[in-house]
Design a protein around this motif. Structure first.
Motif, short mmCIF file in Angstrom:
data_model
loop_
_atom_site.label_atom_id
_atom_site.label_comp_id
_atom_site.label_asym_id
_atom_site.label_seq_id
_atom_site.Cartn_x
_atom_site.Cartn_y
_atom_site.Cartn_z
N ALA A 168 0.88 -1.13 -0.04
CA ALA A 168 -0.03 0.22 -0.03
C ALA A 168 0.89 1.09 -0.03
O ALA A 168 0.40 2.27 -0.75
CB ALA A 168 -1.01 -0.10 1.40
N MET A 169 1.96 1.14 0.58
CA MET A 169 2.99 2.20 0.62
C MET A 169 3.49 2.45 -0.78
O MET A 169 3.77 3.52 -1.22
CB MET A 169 4.07 2.00 1.60
N TYR A 170 4.01 1.19 -1.38
CA TYR A 170 4.75 1.43 -2.76
C TYR A 170 4.34 0.09 -3.24
O TYR A 170 5.17 -1.27 -2.96
CB TYR A 170 6.06 1.67 -2.57
N ASP A 171 3.67 -0.02 -4.48
CA ASP A 171 3.53 -1.23 -5.11
C ASP A 171 4.20 -1.06 -6.45
O ASP A 171 3.74 -0.19 -7.22
CB ASP A 171 1.92 -1.47 -5.58
N SER A 172 4.91 -1.98 -6.74
CA SER A 172 5.59 -1.88 -8.07
C SER A 172 4.82 -2.04 -9.42
O SER A 172 5.40 -1.57 -10.40
CB SER A 172 6.96 -2.68 -8.17
N GLN A 173 3.59 -2.80 -8.96
CA GLN A 173 2.82 -2.74 -10.11
C GLN A 173 2.14 -1.64 -10.49
O GLN A 173 1.42 -1.45 -11.75
CB GLN A 173 1.81 -3.98 -9.86
N GLU A 220 13.44 16.89 -6.29
CA GLU A 220 14.23 15.83 -5.89
C GLU A 220 13.69 15.08 -4.56
O GLU A 220 13.69 14.09 -4.78
CB GLU A 220 15.69 16.32 -5.47
N ALA A 221 12.91 15.94 -3.84
CA ALA A 221 12.28 15.22 -2.74
C ALA A 221 11.01 14.34 -3.15
O ALA A 221 10.86 13.41 -2.61
CB ALA A 221 11.78 16.47 -1.54
N GLY A 222 10.45 14.77 -3.95
CA GLY A 222 9.19 14.24 -4.41
C GLY A 222 9.82 12.84 -5.19
O GLY A 222 9.13 11.63 -5.01
N ALA A 223 10.73 13.10 -5.96
CA ALA A 223 11.41 11.91 -6.58
C ALA A 223 11.96 10.80 -5.77
O ALA A 223 11.71 9.65 -5.79
CB ALA A 223 12.52 12.18 -7.70
N LYS A 258 13.29 6.16 -5.04
CA LYS A 258 14.10 5.65 -3.81
C LYS A 258 13.59 5.02 -2.76
O LYS A 258 13.82 3.94 -2.28
CB LYS A 258 15.20 6.68 -3.32
N THR A 259 12.74 5.71 -1.92
CA THR A 259 12.00 4.83 -0.81
C THR A 259 11.32 3.76 -1.67
O THR A 259 11.25 2.58 -1.03
CB THR A 259 11.21 5.79 -0.13
N GLY A 260 10.47 3.85 -2.52
CA GLY A 260 9.75 2.93 -3.14
C GLY A 260 10.62 1.54 -3.61
O GLY A 260 10.23 0.61 -3.42
#
Length: 123
Positions: free
Chosen positions: A45-50, A88-91, A96-98
């Motif tokens: 839910a935080m980050y889904d590569s799909q 940069e922060a948004g990306a 990076k976190t994702g």
């Protein structure tokens, strides 16, 4: 019927409270059991590569990006640097976190029950 308008700070404080409640719910959903599947579900839910644009991190990145675009209207020589930093922060939030969450989920995959793995492959 009177309607009181919130100040900007009250509006921001209310939004932060709502976000915190949502994040608390995600944390609780993940950690109420030692079972690894809920942990993985919340991480997805935080980050889904799909669906990288559908998670919480994408929403954070979107807010930062929208502010970066909006702030370009300010007439000051420092704004270009501000926009660069915000971009940069948004990306970073999304990419990076994702990416680190994605790698954690890949590492967790062998630990997940077969039905949880099937659900993750369907997403």
């Amino acid at each position: 019927m009177s309607s009181t308008k919130m100040t900007l700070q009250q509006e921001i404080d209310a939004a932060i409270a709502i976000v915190r409640v949502g994040l608390d719910r995600l944390r609780d959903a993940a950690t109420r059991t030692e079972d690894i599947a809920p942990h993985a579900a919340v991480l997805r839910a935080m980050y889904d590569s799909q669906d990288p644009k559908g998670g919480v991190l994408a929403a954070v990145g979107d807010v930062i990006g929208t502010i970066a675009v909006s702030i370009t209207e300010v007439d000051d020589e420092r704004i270009d640097r501000v926009v660069e930093l915000l971009d940069e922060a948004g990306a970073y939030a999304e990419d990076k976190t994702g990416e680190r969450i994605h790698r954690a989920l890949e590492t967790m995959a062998p630990l997940l029950p077969p039905c949880a793995i099937a659900r993750s492959e369907e997403s």
